[in-house]
Design a protein around this motif. Structure first.
Motif, PDB file in Angstrom:
ATOM      1  N   ARG A  76       0.853  -1.186   0.000  1.00  0.00           N
ATOM      2  CA  ARG A  76       0.000   0.000   0.000  1.00  0.00           C
ATOM      3  C   ARG A  76       0.886   1.232   0.000  1.00  0.00           C
ATOM      4  NH1 ARG A  76      -4.217  -0.146   4.634  1.00  0.00           N
ATOM      5  NH2 ARG A  76      -5.335   1.223   3.221  1.00  0.00           N
ATOM      6  N   ALA A  77       0.684   2.093  -0.970  1.00  0.00           N
ATOM      7  CA  ALA A  77       1.415   3.355  -1.039  1.00  0.00           C
ATOM      8  C   ALA A  77       0.456   4.470  -0.639  1.00  0.00           C
ATOM      9  CB  ALA A  77       1.959   3.597  -2.442  1.00  0.00           C
ATOM     10  N   HIS A  78       0.850   5.243   0.344  1.00  0.00           N
ATOM     11  CA  HIS A  78       0.035   6.344   0.849  1.00  0.00           C
ATOM     12  C   HIS A  78       0.602   7.666   0.345  1.00  0.00           C
ATOM     13  CE1 HIS A  78      -1.813   3.885   4.164  1.00  0.00           C
ATOM     14  NE2 HIS A  78      -0.746   3.163   3.887  1.00  0.00           N
ATOM     15  N   LEU A  79      -0.231   8.476  -0.267  1.00  0.00           N
ATOM     16  CA  LEU A  79       0.135   9.844  -0.608  1.00  0.00           C
ATOM     17  C   LEU A  79      -0.333  10.698   0.562  1.00  0.00           C
ATOM     18  CD1 LEU A  79       1.210  11.996  -2.583  1.00  0.00           C
ATOM     19  CD2 LEU A  79      -1.112  12.109  -3.546  1.00  0.00           C
ATOM     20  N   GLU A  80       0.592  11.407   1.172  1.00  0.00           N
ATOM     21  CA  GLU A  80       0.283  12.172   2.376  1.00  0.00           C
ATOM     22  C   GLU A  80       0.569  13.652   2.158  1.00  0.00           C
ATOM     23  OE1 GLU A  80       2.949   9.988   4.868  1.00  0.00           O
ATOM     24  OE2 GLU A  80       1.430   8.490   5.348  1.00  0.00           O
ATOM     25  N   GLU A  81      -0.238  14.483   2.800  1.00  0.00           N
ATOM     26  CA  GLU A  81      -0.048  15.930   2.740  1.00  0.00           C
ATOM     27  C   GLU A  81       0.251  16.439   4.140  1.00  0.00           C
ATOM     28  OE1 GLU A  81      -2.300  19.976   1.160  1.00  0.00           O
ATOM     29  OE2 GLU A  81      -3.431  18.109   1.301  1.00  0.00           O
ATOM     30  N   ASP A  82       1.309  17.248   4.258  1.00  0.00           N
ATOM     31  CA  ASP A  82       1.633  17.805   5.565  1.00  0.00           C
ATOM     32  C   ASP A  82       0.869  19.109   5.793  1.00  0.00           C
ATOM     33  OD1 ASP A  82       3.053  19.924   4.349  1.00  0.00           O
ATOM     34  OD2 ASP A  82       4.969  18.886   4.518  1.00  0.00           O
ATOM     35  N   ASP A  83       1.045  19.697   6.960  1.00  0.00           N
ATOM     36  CA  ASP A  83       0.280  20.890   7.322  1.00  0.00           C
ATOM     37  C   ASP A  83       0.684  22.139   6.544  1.00  0.00           C
ATOM     38  OD1 ASP A  83       2.737  21.199   8.549  1.00  0.00           O
ATOM     39  OD2 ASP A  83       1.923  21.483  10.561  1.00  0.00           O
ATOM     40  N   ARG A  84       1.746  22.056   5.751  1.00  0.00           N
ATOM     41  CA  ARG A  84       2.166  23.190   4.921  1.00  0.00           C
ATOM     42  C   ARG A  84       1.866  22.973   3.436  1.00  0.00           C
ATOM     43  NH1 ARG A  84       8.117  23.799   7.288  1.00  0.00           N
ATOM     44  NH2 ARG A  84       8.011  21.692   6.533  1.00  0.00           N
ATOM     45  N   GLY A  85       1.117  21.913   3.125  1.00  0.00           N
ATOM     46  CA  GLY A  85       0.752  21.651   1.742  1.00  0.00           C
ATOM     47  C   GLY A  85       1.785  20.858   0.954  1.00  0.00           C
ATOM     48  N   GLY A  86       2.799  20.327   1.637  1.00  0.00           N
ATOM     49  CA  GLY A  86       3.791  19.483   0.978  1.00  0.00           C
ATOM     50  C   GLY A  86       3.318  18.039   0.936  1.00  0.00           C
ATOM     51  N   TYR A  87       3.844  17.288   0.004  1.00  0.00           N
ATOM     52  CA  TYR A  87       3.425  15.899  -0.180  1.00  0.00           C
ATOM     53  C   TYR A  87       4.586  14.937   0.027  1.00  0.00           C
ATOM     54  CZ  TYR A  87      -0.679  18.014  -2.231  1.00  0.00           C
ATOM     55  OH  TYR A  87      -1.805  18.758  -2.432  1.00  0.00           O
ATOM     56  N   SER A  88       4.247  13.745   0.494  1.00  0.00           N
ATOM     57  CA  SER A  88       5.237  12.678   0.634  1.00  0.00           C
ATOM     58  C   SER A  88       4.514  11.337   0.513  1.00  0.00           C
ATOM     59  CB  SER A  88       5.979  12.772   1.966  1.00  0.00           C
ATOM     60  OG  SER A  88       5.078  12.580   3.042  1.00  0.00           O
TER      61      SER A  88
END
Length: 133
Positions: A76-88
C-alpha cells in the motif's frame, strides 16, 4: 555496477494523464477522481514495489532455508499531505506466509528489506512499515 535491465516509461498529463511504454505494449490511464477503477501513480508504485519486494522476500527465505508456500504480499502506497501543503509517500508491505513462525517471518522480511532495490531506493526518504499475517 552492471546494468541488468532498463525500463522506460513515458508520462503525459500528470496525475490525470497517461503512463505508457514507448512500444505501446503497456498503457495506463491515470485518474485522481477517486472513482472505482481509478488508477493513480501510487497504485503503480505500490505494484512495482510489491512485486520487487516479494522477489526479495522469496530469495531471502531460500537463503535462510525457510520454505515459503502460498506467500502473498499486499503493498500500500500512501500519498500524504503535511500541514504546509507538501506531499510525501509512505508504504506498507504486508506479507502472508502460511506456516512460517513469527520470528522467522520477521527475520526474512527484514533481510528482504535490506536487499530489495526499491527498499534501497527509498531508505531514509519515506517510512516503510513491514508486517505479516
Amino acid at each position: 555496477m552492471k546494468t541488468i535491465h532498463v525500463a522506460e516509461m513515458m508520462a503525459q498529463g500528470g496525475r490525470d494523464g497517461t503512463v505508457e511504454a514507448p512500444d505501446g505494449d503497456f498503457r495506463v490511464q491515470l485518474a485522481t477522481d477517486g472513482q472505482p477503477g481509478s488508477v493513480t501513480p501510487e497504485h503503480l508504485f505500490a505494484g512495482a514495489y510489491g512485486a520487487c519486494y516479494l522477489g526479495a522476500l522469496e530469495n531471502a527465505a531460500r537463503k535462510a532455508h525457510v520454505e515459503l508456500k502460498g506467500v502473498t504480499l499486499v503493498a500500500r502506497a500512501h500519498l500524504e499531505e503535511d500541514d504546509r501543503g507538501g506531499y510525501s509517500l509512505s508504504v506498507e508491505l504486508r506479507a502472508a506466509m502460511p506456516g512460517v513462525k513469527e520470528a522467522e517471518a520477521q527475520h526474512i522480511m527484514n533481510l528482504a528489506h535490506q536487499t530489495c532495490p526499491y527498499s534501497k531506493a527509498v531508505r531514509g526518504n519515506i517510512n516503510v512499515t513491514l508486517s505479516f499475517d
